[in-house]
Design a protein around this motif. Structure first.
Motif: not given
Ligand code: UD1
Ligand code: CA
Length: 451
Positions: A26-41, A225-236
């Motif tokens: 998750t990123l800001a409380g939502a799965p990455l998938l939802h963020h991507a779907l949201n971007a695509g919407s 893109g997010i590939n690791s926990r460190a990148e997830l934290a950076a994206a957050e």
């Protein structure tokens, strides 16, 4: 012409080192998938297909959790991005129009960027690829341009030294007509350094067919893109910064922005004030003029206008605070409605309850809502005064303008205007305290007992 979205999410995400599929982190409380779907919407797709890996029913469920009409399709074997896109072909068999391909782990693509890609399509390019100037191009695919024409994309592994010097990189986002896209991929082989069917090869195939391709560029941060926990934290961190700036832009005061954490859906009204060290979980709306004081944790809650919450308050899902209500330090509220101007100022638990307007809940009051098996409701009327340290054994009801004496254990309903009092009458024993202490001290002096 309609649009469709294909989201690639079959990657294992090995570098996350996790049992959880990458796109469910998750990123800001939502799965990455939802963020991507949201971007695509932003492309306003009438059809959405998510390509998932084998045995990922949880990813399929998350995809449909975003929208019932989202179609998950399985890529049984991970044979490359081109192969992944082909898995969506059957699901889009009756679709005509443009397709946007996005990645499930690339959540920051901006709506304007997809709009610019659509414009490039409308201007006549058969294939539009989203590129970016990379500060460090690393292992990204490189866009080989001839003027404004995109000639081909070469993967890092397959690139020559000269090609590796190109800074213009492939984000992975592609837009093309659906039938053209699938037929271009049909011609893509896997004779390359990875032995994969590269989606990127459609550009060279298009050139061979006399079709045109071009690149639209965006800021590198968008394609993160997010590939690791460190990148997830950076994206957050990046996402949080954007949300903080947006909140301030909308007229919210953040005293120490870096210490406030939002969820993807946090809504704060104009002139709301958020003090330092506040965490917003999903599903929070704070109305105008409300103040969230330091060190509060809030999720699934609605905070009315001019209400004051905290410091050190916890609002859990189903908390509904009326205008001007007050929730003070070390108070937990869950599935409870707190009426207009009502106060729960100190050290209380209010769960599965309604508190009427203007009521005052004394320090240490507990709604005993759980009997170990069932949850029960507490109903408190308007202008009720609940004395400190009252236990409300639910289900129980306190009528309007009723009172409870401090320390009362309320097991029966209290009628309107009545006072509930249930405690042992006090008895004073003259001199007993002093006598008692004297005896204890004497015992200690004789070494009879350790302190
Ligand atoms: C890909 C691009 C590269 C680009 C980079 C940007 C290709 C061949 N390369 O490389 O040009 O610079 O992305 O990040 O397209 N996926 C599947 N099934 C597969 C393979 C991948 O669903 O069989 C999904 C992954 O889950 C991921 C996305 O496609 O979301 C990209 O896959 P990844 O392996 O990360 O591609 P890269 O090698 O990074
Ligand atoms: Ca990648």
């Amino acid at each position: 012409m309609g649009r469709a979205l294909i989201l690639l999410a079959a990657g294992q995400g090995t570098r996350m080192n996790s049992d959880l599929p990458k796109v469910l982190h998750t990123l800001a409380g939502a799965p990455l998938l939802h963020h991507a779907l949201n971007a695509g919407s932003a492309a306003e797709p009438e059809r959405t297909v998510v390509v998932i890996g084998p045995n990922q029913s949880d990813v399929a469920a998350a995809a449909q959790g975003f929208g019932e009409d989202v179609v998950p399709v399985e890529q049984a074997e991970r044979l490359g991005t081109g192969h992944a896109v082909l898995q969506a072909r059957a699901a889009l068999a009756d679709f005509a129009g443009d397709v946007f391909v996005l990645y499930g782990d690339t959540p920051f693509i901006k709506p304007q960027t997809l709009t610019r890609m659509a414009e490039a399509r409308a201007a006549g390019s058969d294939v539009v690829v989203l590129g970016f100037e990379a500060r460090d191009p690393g292992r990204y695919g490189r866009l080989v341009m001839a003027g404004s024409r995109l000639e081909r994309i070469v993967e890092y592994k397959d690139a020559t030294e000269a090609e590796r010097k190109i800074n213009l990189c492939n984000s992975g986002v592609v837009c093309a007509d659906a039938s053209a896209l699938f037929s271009l991929i049909d011609e893509v082989g896997n004779d390359n350094a990875s032995g994969e069917y590269y989606l990127t090869d459609i550009v060279a195939v298009a050139a061979k067919r006399g079709l045109s391709a071009t690149a639209v560029t965006c800021d590198e941060a968008e394609t993160l893109g997010i590939n690791s926990r460190a990148e997830l934290a950076a994206a957050e961190s990046q996402f949080q910064n954007e949300m903080r700036l947006a909140a301030m832009e909308d007229g919210v005061t953040l005293v120490a922005p870096d210490t406030v954490f939002f969820s993807y859906d946090t809504v704060l009204g104009r002139d709301a004030v958020v003090e330092p060290n506040v965490v917003f979980g999903p599903g929070v709306t704070v109305e105008t003029g409300a103040r969230i004081r330091a060190f509060s944790h809030i999720e699934g809650a609605h905070v009315g206008a001019d209400a004051i919450v905290g410091p050190y308050a916890r609002l859990r899902p189903g908390s509904e605070l009326g205008n001007g209500a007050r929730i003070g330090n070390f108070v937990e509220v869950k599935a409870a409605e707190i009426g207009e101007g009502a106060k729960v100022n100190h050290l209380s638990y209010v769960g599965d309850a309604t508190v009427g307007a203007g009521s005052n809940i004394g320090a240490g009051t507990i709604t005993c809502n759980y009997d170990g098996v069932f949850k029960h409701q507490t109903t408190i009327g308007a202008d009720v005064f609940v004395g400190s340290n009252t236990l409300l054994i639910a289900p129980v009801e306190l009528g309007d303008r009723s009172m409870t004496a401090s320390g009362t254990v309320v097991t029966d309903d209290v009628p309107r205007g009545a006072m509930a009092l249930s405690r042992v009458r006090q008895e004073n024993k003259p001199g007993l305290a002093e006598k008692f202490m004297k005896r204890l001290r004497a015992l200690k002096a004789r070494g009879a007992k350790k302190e």
